[in-house]
Enzyme design. Structure first.
Site, PDB file in Angstrom:
ATOM      1  N   ASN A  34       0.820  -1.209   0.000  1.00  0.00           N
ATOM      2  CA  ASN A  34       0.000   0.000   0.000  1.00  0.00           C
ATOM      3  C   ASN A  34       0.854   1.260   0.000  1.00  0.00           C
ATOM      4  O   ASN A  34       0.580   2.215   0.718  1.00  0.00           O
ATOM      5  CB  ASN A  34      -0.913   0.012   1.236  1.00  0.00           C
ATOM      6  CG  ASN A  34      -1.843  -1.164   1.252  1.00  0.00           C
ATOM      7  OD1 ASN A  34      -2.444  -1.502   0.246  1.00  0.00           O
ATOM      8  ND2 ASN A  34      -1.963  -1.804   2.401  1.00  0.00           N
ATOM      9  N   CYS A  35       1.879   1.270  -0.820  1.00  0.00           N
ATOM     10  CA  CYS A  35       2.859   2.352  -0.843  1.00  0.00           C
ATOM     11  C   CYS A  35       2.810   3.060  -2.193  1.00  0.00           C
ATOM     12  O   CYS A  35       2.459   2.459  -3.207  1.00  0.00           O
ATOM     13  CB  CYS A  35       4.248   1.742  -0.600  1.00  0.00           C
ATOM     14  SG  CYS A  35       5.644   2.861  -0.734  1.00  0.00           S
ATOM     15  N   GLY A  36       3.186   4.331  -2.210  1.00  0.00           N
ATOM     16  CA  GLY A  36       3.259   5.048  -3.473  1.00  0.00           C
ATOM     17  C   GLY A  36       4.239   4.404  -4.451  1.00  0.00           C
ATOM     18  O   GLY A  36       4.123   4.574  -5.659  1.00  0.00           O
TER      19      GLY A  36
END
Length: 160
Positions: A34-36
């Protein structure tokens, strides 16, 4: 001591002796779902597909230490990576990369390839370490460094 002297559990919880990667160039990455930077899974998989038959292994180590961006179970992490990014490279059980409970492999990697101003802390997900065929650490790359930017270094290490 080299990066090959460590063990880590895979997503199924089975121990993996990193000595099995002796003679290969390793790209070791702390990952998160769930990271950029999560779309980098696609670039990491592209490197794996391009070079796996030439002696390169990409090893993914999920980590929930940065913004709680990897909250899932091992099964959820594996399913996410496969479904969303077609990941086929080896993924390992969730670990810590900083602090007292940091995995020994990452303690070693950080010591051998410190970050800016000599810091051994990992700042965020998708910090990458390139390891030579003999297990010695070659270089550390920032999270924002796209996997494709490592191609020249990978090819250089394969030629050694």
């Amino acid at each position: 001591m080299s990066a090959l002297d460590f063990q880590a559990n895979d997503l199924q919880g089975s121990p993996v002796d990193l000595k099995q990667y002796a003679g290969k160039v390793l790209l070791i990455v702390n990952t998160a779902s769930n990271c950029g930077f999560t779309p980098q899974y696609k670039g990491l998989e592209a490197i794996y597909q391009q070079f796996k038959d030439k002696g390169v292994a990409v090893l993914g180590f999920p980590c929930n230490q940065f913004g709680h961006q990897e909250p899932g179970s091992a099964g959820e992490i594996g399913a996410f990576c496969e479904k969303n990014y077609g990941v086929t490279f080896p993924m390992f059980d969730k670990i810590d990369v900083n602090g007292d409970k940091a995995h020994p492999l990452f303690k070693h990697l950080k010591n051998k390839a410190p970050g800016l101003l000599g810091s051994e802390m990992i700042k965020w997900n998708f910090t990458k370490f390139l390891v030579k065929k003999d297990g010695s650490v070659f270089k550390r790359y920032a999270p924002a460094t796209a996997p494709a930017e490592l191609l020249d270094d990978i090819e250089k290490l394969l030629a050694e």
